[in-house]
Design an enzyme around this catalytic site. Structure first.
Site, PDB file in Angstrom:
ATOM      1  N   ASN A   1     -14.428 -17.611  -8.590  1.00  0.00           N
ATOM      2  CA  ASN A   1     -13.450 -16.576  -8.209  1.00  0.00           C
ATOM      3  C   ASN A   1     -13.628 -15.406  -9.173  1.00  0.00           C
ATOM      4  O   ASN A   1     -12.793 -15.168 -10.032  1.00  0.00           O
ATOM      5  CB  ASN A   1     -12.034 -17.151  -8.276  1.00  0.00           C
ATOM      6  CG  ASN A   1     -10.986 -16.130  -7.852  1.00  0.00           C
ATOM      7  OD1 ASN A   1     -11.266 -15.222  -7.081  1.00  0.00           O
ATOM      8  ND2 ASN A   1      -9.782 -16.270  -8.383  1.00  0.00           N
TER       9      ASN A   1
ATOM     10  N   CYS B   1     -12.369 -10.814  -4.173  1.00  0.00           N
ATOM     11  CA  CYS B   1     -11.532  -9.663  -3.824  1.00  0.00           C
ATOM     12  C   CYS B   1     -12.396  -8.452  -3.496  1.00  0.00           C
ATOM     13  O   CYS B   1     -11.874  -7.349  -3.323  1.00  0.00           O
ATOM     14  CB  CYS B   1     -10.564  -9.338  -4.969  1.00  0.00           C
ATOM     15  SG  CYS B   1     -11.392  -8.914  -6.517  1.00  0.00           S
TER      16      CYS B   1
ATOM     17  N   CYS C   1      -0.651   3.394  -0.725  1.00  0.00           N
ATOM     18  CA  CYS C   1      -0.805   2.644   0.525  1.00  0.00           C
ATOM     19  C   CYS C   1      -1.449   3.570   1.557  1.00  0.00           C
ATOM     20  O   CYS C   1      -0.774   4.134   2.427  1.00  0.00           O
ATOM     21  CB  CYS C   1       0.540   2.125   1.015  1.00  0.00           C
ATOM     22  SG  CYS C   1       1.324   0.933  -0.086  1.00  0.00           S
TER      23      CYS C   1
ATOM     24  N   CYS D   1       3.291   9.795  -2.815  1.00  0.00           N
ATOM     25  CA  CYS D   1       2.470   8.653  -3.227  1.00  0.00           C
ATOM     26  C   CYS D   1       1.585   8.262  -2.052  1.00  0.00           C
ATOM     27  O   CYS D   1       2.069   8.141  -0.913  1.00  0.00           O
ATOM     28  CB  CYS D   1       3.341   7.468  -3.658  1.00  0.00           C
ATOM     29  SG  CYS D   1       2.390   5.979  -4.087  1.00  0.00           S
TER      30      CYS D   1
ATOM     31  N   CYS E   1      10.120   1.851  -4.605  1.00  0.00           N
ATOM     32  CA  CYS E   1       8.945   1.444  -3.825  1.00  0.00           C
ATOM     33  C   CYS E   1       9.273   0.196  -3.003  1.00  0.00           C
ATOM     34  O   CYS E   1       9.737  -0.812  -3.551  1.00  0.00           O
ATOM     35  CB  CYS E   1       7.768   1.164  -4.763  1.00  0.00           C
ATOM     36  SG  CYS E   1       6.326   0.468  -3.918  1.00  0.00           S
TER      37      CYS E   1
END
Length: 401
Positions: free
Chosen positions: A331, A358, A21, A18, A98
């Site tokens: 937002n 974001c 990240c 994976c 995880c």
């Protein structure tokens, strides 16, 4: 909080199974520095003379309150995790260990695998277009340590079997308080469908950030990192508390986190002059939660005028002919507010804009359009450690008449 962290212990990353990240091997302080540099590049001088606060960090592990698990394997031996690339045959990699998930989820996963087998929920096979169960979605409220469980299925075929097996599941997992089925019949990369079938009497989870009750409900957006979200909302309320504001809009309001925090802070400072708050969000489920928070806070009983409406935020703003608010909170989703709304805000003489984003790239484009405003304060919030993503909060003040 976590400046010395260089890498968390993740078996999936270490085995190259994976790569979600992508920054996991970068020391945490360096991660923050790279995000700060990216933010400066996106703003391209727009933050000149603004006060820039140090970044608000995250815990390195167990910070998520959500899990979106693709279902693979077989009905007897299901896998819960992520879908591998097409070159790898559309297989599912099990990610139940995880380290980003809270400890409560790890206790749930084995029980859910057993439930899938008992209820005969055949995993959906993308290549064959067969099977029923597409996803399992978990969300945790840290306020009450309660969990919402959602099954995303292709049809209602297994509804009777799920109802039959559900009491045993709830006995094994008493922390699960909300259970629903989401029906998503399309063969497409769409997470959920429009139809939600609740299997429990309780339909929301209560969460609390800075003593403000917020409610988690299916199909309503809620921040994934509660500790950092709490810091984000607290900062927003601190920035506006001393400003001359009695009327505000909260556009793209979600469950009302920003608007309710700011209204509560302003009302606390001047209780005899309650604020007027209008929140706008396209999701009816999110508006349901925001209205519930309004009632819980007693803001529906004459303590100011607080309302939340399920509308398109840009369409609402562009269609207003009333006196403008002193503060507009935005937002938006990753695409930003867009040129038409930015140009409208330039013309509408609101004194302040509180912009949370974001996606600093789209925010930078929006701020370039908001030429009548200047950034007064700015802070980065590391909502998504070990990745390039982050949240940023800016306070803008009008400088042109």
């Amino acid at each position: 909080m976590c400046a010395g962290i260089t890498m968390i212990d993740c078996p999936y990353y270490q085995r190259n199974q994976c790569r979600s990240c992508q920054w996991l091997e970068i020391p945490y302080q360096q991660q923050l520095a790279q995000k700060e540099k990216h933010l400066s590049d996106c703003l391209q001088g727009l933050e000149r003379n603004a006060y820039r606060y140090p970044p608000s960090p995250s815990a390195p592990r167990a910070f998520r309150n959500k899990a979106k698990m693709v279902i693979g394997g077989t009905v007897e031996r299901p896998l819960l995790g992520i879908l591998l690339s097409q070159e790898e045959g559309q297989q599912v990699r099990d990610l139940t260990a995880c380290p980003l998930y809270p400890p409560a989820f790890r206790h749930c996963f084995p029980v859910l695998k057993d439930f899938i087998a008992r209820a005969g929920l055949t995993p959906y096979n993308i290549e064959r277009r067969k099977g029923e169960l597409k996803y399992i979605l978990l969300t945790e409220s840290r306020y009450r340590q309660e969990i919402m469980l959602r099954f995303v299925l292709r049809s209602e075929t297994k509804l009777a079997l799920i109802r039959r097996e559900l009491p045993a599941l709830l006995q094994k997992l008493p922390q699960v308080k909300v259970v629903s089925l989401n029906i998503q019949p399309q063969h497409a990369a769409i997470l959920e469908g429009e139809k939600e079938i609740f299997l429990t009497e309780q339909q929301v989870l209560e969460e609390r950030f800075n003593r403000i009750p917020l409610f988690i409900r299916p199909q309503g957006f809620f921040q994934t990192n509660p500790e950092v979200a709490q810091a984000l909302y607290a900062t927003a309320s601190q920035w506006v508390e001393a400003l001359p504001i009695r009327h505000l809009w909260d556009l793209f309001c979600g469950v009302g986190g920003f608007g309710l925090h700011c209204a509560e802070a302003l009302n606390r400072r001047q209780p005899k002059q309650p604020v007027r708050l209008t929140g706008i969000e396209i999701s009816p489920s999110a508006i349901f939660s925001a209205a519930l928070s309004t009632r819980r806070l007693g803001l529906d009983k004459g303590n100011g005028e607080v309302s939340f409406q399920s509308l398109d935020a840009a369409a609402f703003a562009l269609d207003r002919n009333e006196a403008p608010p002193e503060l507009v909170i935005v937002n938006p989703p990753r695409r930003g507010i867009g040129k038409p709304l930015a140009q409208f805000l330039n013309r509408m003489p609101a004194r302040f804009i509180l912009y949370s984003s974001c996606n600093a790239s789209s925010m930078g484009q929006d701020l370039s359009e908001l030429s009548a405003y200047r950034i007064q304060k700015i802070q980065l919030f590391d909502m998504f450690p070990h990745t390039a993503h982050y949240e940023v909060l800016t306070l803008l003040e009008r400088h042109q008449a």
